[in-house]
Design a protein around this motif. Structure first.
Motif, short mmCIF file in Angstrom:
data_model
loop_
_atom_site.label_atom_id
_atom_site.label_comp_id
_atom_site.label_asym_id
_atom_site.label_seq_id
_atom_site.Cartn_x
_atom_site.Cartn_y
_atom_site.Cartn_z
N TRP A 1 -136.47 -15.91 78.79
CA TRP A 1 -136.92 -14.67 79.44
C TRP A 1 -136.17 -13.50 78.83
O TRP A 1 -134.98 -13.62 78.50
CB TRP A 1 -136.67 -14.73 80.94
N PRO A 2 -136.82 -12.36 78.67
CA PRO A 2 -136.18 -11.22 78.01
C PRO A 2 -134.84 -10.81 78.60
O PRO A 2 -133.92 -10.45 77.88
CB PRO A 2 -137.23 -10.10 78.17
N LEU A 3 -134.72 -10.88 79.92
CA LEU A 3 -133.48 -10.45 80.58
C LEU A 3 -132.63 -11.63 81.05
O LEU A 3 -131.68 -11.44 81.81
CB LEU A 3 -133.81 -9.54 81.76
N GLY A 4 -132.98 -12.83 80.62
CA GLY A 4 -132.23 -14.01 81.05
C GLY A 4 -131.16 -14.41 80.05
O GLY A 4 -130.89 -13.71 79.08
N ASN A 5 -130.51 -15.55 80.32
CA ASN A 5 -129.47 -16.06 79.42
C ASN A 5 -129.71 -17.51 79.05
O ASN A 5 -128.79 -18.20 78.63
CB ASN A 5 -128.08 -15.89 80.06
N HIS A 6 -130.95 -17.99 79.23
CA HIS A 6 -131.30 -19.35 78.86
C HIS A 6 -132.20 -19.33 77.63
O HIS A 6 -133.12 -18.53 77.52
CB HIS A 6 -132.04 -20.06 80.01
#
Length: 244
Positions: A79-84
């Motif tokens: 996801w654009p704002l995730g960390n995975h």
């Protein structure tokens, strides 16, 4: 503390001689291949090539007759704002297995070993996430962590501007050097410090092998005339047995 710089030969090795096996250590993968690749620096050989691993099934990546291969690839966030990181690939997905293994470099200038990277093991599942079938393909994913992400010293010709995506930042660094103008006039080479791009990884992909040989029971006549079972663990021999 500065990490050791890899030695690069004048000619990049493209083809291995007969009998040669590419077997780099974890430390060598991080220091001599991954760190230079993250800043587009010269590599010691061309055995590791750039591939978009997520666009392929693992068996599509290996040359015919090969059981394993190393690749450079870039991870993409799920996801654009995730960390995975995205793990979907080809007709399935990669799923982590076990704990990450830290990678250390040897003592630098007599100090303590530094953690420079991490090795993660993933298994390929055919099908959608959480409902796939394990089909025995494995990937060891090497990434930079800790000291491996410290700025990398790269030698650049002063008359060029080939800094890739970090071009503007690299030029800004060199402009702060009072000797830059003189170096430009002399067309000399000067060092540039670039930050490694942590999205780059080395993927070691291979097909899991069954190390337990099939036990084949064979029989042969003993001196007393009876039949005694003989187990051939190497799967070799005459199925009719050996007469003693």
């Amino acid at each position: 503390m500065a990490l050791p710089q890899p030695a690069v030969s004048a000619a990049s090795i493209a083809h291995a001689p007969p009998g040669f096996k590419f077997r780099p250590t974890d430390e060598e993968i991080i220091l001599h291949y991954l760190r230079p690749r993250t800043v587009n620096a010269p590599l010691p050989s061309s055995f590791i090539v750039d591939v978009d691993v997520l666009s392929h099934n693992p068996w599509e990546l290996l040359p015919e007759g090969s059981m394993e291969k190393y690749f450079f690839s870039q991870r993409v966030l799920k996801w654009p704002l995730g960390n995975h990181w995205n793990r979907a690939a080809g007709d399935g997905h990669w799923k982590t297995s076990g704990k990450d293994v830290p990678i250390f470099c040897g003592r630098v200038n007599g100090g303590e070993p530094l953690m420079i990277g991490s090795k993660k093991t993933l298994v390929f599942y055919h099908g959608k996430s959480d409902f796939g079938e394990n089909i025995e393909w494995v990937m060891q994913e090497y990434s930079l962590v800790g000291a491996g992400l410290t700025p990398y010293r790269v030698m650049r010709p002063s008359g060029s501007n080939h800094f890739g995506e970090s071009s503007s930042a690299a030029v800004a660094i060199t402009e702060k050097n009072d000797n830059t103008s003189e170096a430009l006039n002399n067309n000399a080479k000067f060092p540039i410090l670039l930050n490694p791009d942590k999205s780059w990884i080395v993927s070691h992909i291979y097909k899991k092998r069954n190390h337990m040989p099939q036990v084949i029971a064979q029989f042969y006549n003993s001196a007393e005339g009876g039949q005694v079972p003989f187990y051939n663990f190497l799967e070799q021999g005459n199925s009719r047995g050996v007469r003693k």
